[in-house]
Design an enzyme around this catalytic site. Structure first.
Site, mmCIF file in Angstrom:
data_model
loop_
_atom_site.group_PDB
_atom_site.id
_atom_site.type_symbol
_atom_site.label_atom_id
_atom_site.label_comp_id
_atom_site.label_asym_id
_atom_site.label_seq_id
_atom_site.Cartn_x
_atom_site.Cartn_y
_atom_site.Cartn_z
ATOM 1 N N HIS A 72 0.827 -1.409 0.078
ATOM 2 C CA HIS A 72 -0.035 -0.115 0.007
ATOM 3 C C HIS A 72 1.055 1.271 -0.047
ATOM 4 O O HIS A 72 0.746 2.368 -0.873
ATOM 5 C CB HIS A 72 -0.951 -0.025 1.239
ATOM 6 C CG HIS A 72 -2.064 -1.217 1.291
ATOM 7 N ND1 HIS A 72 -2.084 -1.801 2.342
ATOM 8 C CD2 HIS A 72 -2.820 -1.530 0.376
ATOM 9 C CE1 HIS A 72 -2.879 -2.916 2.372
ATOM 10 N NE2 HIS A 72 -3.439 -2.385 1.060
ATOM 11 N N LYS A 84 -16.037 -7.260 7.174
ATOM 12 C CA LYS A 84 -14.960 -7.902 7.043
ATOM 13 C C LYS A 84 -14.371 -8.126 8.509
ATOM 14 O O LYS A 84 -13.195 -8.961 8.483
ATOM 15 C CB LYS A 84 -13.790 -7.374 6.125
ATOM 16 C CG LYS A 84 -14.108 -7.150 4.886
ATOM 17 C CD LYS A 84 -13.164 -6.633 3.950
ATOM 18 C CE LYS A 84 -13.637 -6.339 2.493
ATOM 19 N NZ LYS A 84 -12.977 -5.438 1.766
ATOM 20 N N ARG A 123 -2.237 -6.153 -7.930
ATOM 21 C CA ARG A 123 -1.127 -6.939 -7.816
ATOM 22 C C ARG A 123 -0.897 -8.176 -8.582
ATOM 23 O O ARG A 123 0.117 -8.315 -9.031
ATOM 24 C CB ARG A 123 -1.356 -7.556 -6.168
ATOM 25 C CG ARG A 123 -1.396 -6.680 -5.098
ATOM 26 C CD ARG A 123 -1.787 -7.170 -3.824
ATOM 27 N NE ARG A 123 -3.285 -7.519 -3.734
ATOM 28 C CZ ARG A 123 -3.696 -7.947 -2.828
ATOM 29 N NH1 ARG A 123 -3.225 -7.807 -1.614
ATOM 30 N NH2 ARG A 123 -5.125 -8.463 -2.995
HETATM 31 N N1 COA Z 1 -13.666 -11.277 5.058
HETATM 32 C C1 COA Z 1 -12.749 -10.608 5.762
HETATM 33 N N2 COA Z 1 -11.627 -9.690 5.452
HETATM 34 C C2 COA Z 1 -11.659 -9.698 3.972
HETATM 35 C C3 COA Z 1 -12.852 -10.630 3.125
HETATM 36 C C4 COA Z 1 -13.648 -11.342 3.931
HETATM 37 N N3 COA Z 1 -14.462 -11.666 3.026
HETATM 38 N N4 COA Z 1 -12.403 -10.095 1.808
HETATM 39 C C5 COA Z 1 -11.592 -9.195 2.004
HETATM 40 N N5 COA Z 1 -11.173 -8.835 3.079
HETATM 41 C C6 COA Z 1 -9.964 -8.326 3.578
HETATM 42 C C7 COA Z 1 -8.613 -8.599 3.282
HETATM 43 O O1 COA Z 1 -7.836 -8.414 4.395
HETATM 44 C C8 COA Z 1 -8.429 -7.728 2.305
HETATM 45 O O2 COA Z 1 -6.931 -7.404 1.964
HETATM 46 P P1 COA Z 1 -5.704 -8.170 1.305
HETATM 47 O O3 COA Z 1 -6.400 -8.572 -0.301
HETATM 48 O O4 COA Z 1 -4.668 -7.256 1.285
HETATM 49 O O5 COA Z 1 -5.622 -9.393 2.010
HETATM 50 C C9 COA Z 1 -9.157 -6.765 2.166
HETATM 51 O O6 COA Z 1 -10.090 -6.714 2.935
HETATM 52 C C10 COA Z 1 -9.284 -6.084 0.768
HETATM 53 O O7 COA Z 1 -10.260 -6.329 0.299
HETATM 54 P P2 COA Z 1 -11.001 -5.757 -0.823
HETATM 55 O O8 COA Z 1 -12.581 -5.814 -1.128
HETATM 56 O O9 COA Z 1 -10.238 -6.499 -2.155
HETATM 57 O O10 COA Z 1 -10.693 -4.271 -1.106
HETATM 58 P P3 COA Z 1 -10.679 -3.199 0.008
HETATM 59 O O11 COA Z 1 -11.065 -3.536 1.249
HETATM 60 O O12 COA Z 1 -9.165 -2.963 -0.038
HETATM 61 O O13 COA Z 1 -11.382 -1.943 -0.816
HETATM 62 C C11 COA Z 1 -13.258 -0.842 -1.161
HETATM 63 C C12 COA Z 1 -12.546 -2.079 -1.104
HETATM 64 C C13 COA Z 1 -13.230 -0.275 0.232
HETATM 65 C C14 COA Z 1 -12.611 0.070 -2.112
HETATM 66 C C15 COA Z 1 -15.013 -1.268 -1.526
HETATM 67 O O14 COA Z 1 -15.417 -2.234 -0.692
HETATM 68 C C16 COA Z 1 -15.662 0.120 -1.388
HETATM 69 O O15 COA Z 1 -15.630 1.015 -2.291
HETATM 70 N N6 COA Z 1 -16.277 0.185 -0.254
HETATM 71 C C17 COA Z 1 -17.269 1.372 0.005
HETATM 72 C C18 COA Z 1 -18.625 1.248 -0.210
HETATM 73 C C19 COA Z 1 -19.045 1.191 -1.742
HETATM 74 O O16 COA Z 1 -18.782 2.263 -2.406
HETATM 75 N N7 COA Z 1 -19.429 0.120 -2.244
HETATM 76 C C20 COA Z 1 -19.795 0.178 -3.703
HETATM 77 C C21 COA Z 1 -18.360 -0.234 -4.615
HETATM 78 S S1 COA Z 1 -18.970 -0.208 -6.313
#
Ligand code: COA
Length: 159
Positions: A18, A42, A91
């Site tokens: 990151h 999560k 990645r």
């Molecule tokens: N349970 C627990 N942890 C989880 C998980 C699960 N099922 N899936 C993923 N994770 C954790 C992991 O630690 C993962 O990190 P890693 O890949 O480095 O191991 C981390 O969450 C990343 O998950 P990911 O979903 O790939 O991306 P993110 O969390 O970095 O980002 C957001 C996702 C925040 C950008 C996205 O969820 C978002 O935009 N949220 C805001 C709400 C929104 O606008 N939603 C509509 C989007 S179109």
């Protein structure tokens, strides 16, 4: 015109991958807003406040970087922060499908928000926050994968 980019994620915890991406983004844009999602579903190890504090400490002294927490829609946060660029990291190939979906859903909701994908340094391309936590929980050394600030917070959590 100031080019403000938003870099969202859960950052549980922030890894060297990151940090590498944010440093790259700093070379391309005037301001980077690290947007830390609450991501309650999560069950993060670190609270949102803890994740914000870790990011703030890592980028202390970097006046291009701002850290915010959020729990709503990413596009609303982008609008509130007047950001027109969304940064995501790629990645490995496996990341692509989900990122493609996310980018298109966000585009449908906010057409003026442009997704930009950056790749981390090769040696960080296999780092994931979930694996870092798993290794650390089992007593393994994760100093190669996380910033010293994240490392000391991980050690505090896992004793
Ligand atoms: N349970 C627990 N942890 C989880 C998980 C699960 N099922 N899936 C993923 N994770 C954790 C992991 O630690 C993962 O990190 P890693 O890949 O480095 O191991 C981390 O969450 C990343 O998950 P990911 O979903 O790939 O991306 P993110 O969390 O970095 O980002 C957001 C996702 C925040 C950008 C996205 O969820 C978002 O935009 N949220 C805001 C709400 C929104 O606008 N939603 C509509 C989007 S179109």
């Amino acid at each position: 015109m100031t080019q403000r980019a938003i870099y969202p994620g859960t950052f549980d915890p922030m890894t060297k991958g990151h940090v590498d991406l944010i440093e790259r983004a700093c070379k391309l844009f005037d301001e980077i807003v690290i947007a830390i999602a609450a991501s309650e579903a999560k069950n993060p190890l670190f609270t949102l406040d803890e994740r914000i504090q870790i990011a703030e400490k890592i980028f202390e002294g970097n006046n291009k970087v701002k850290v915010v927490g959020f729990s709503g829609l990413l596009v609303d946060l982008a609008k509130d922060n007047n950001a027109k660029i969304l940064i995501r990291g790629l990645r490995v190939v496996a990341d692509f499908e989900y990122e493609f979906q996310l980018a298109n859903m966000n585009r449908a909701m906010m057409p003026e928000l442009e997704s930009v994908f950056l790749t981390p340094k090769e040696q960080y391309s296999y780092i994931s926050s979930s694996l870092v936590k798993e290794i650390c929980k089992m007593g393994g050394d994760v100093s190669e994968f996380v910033d010293p600030i994240s490392l000391s917070e991980l050690k505090r959590k896992y004793g």
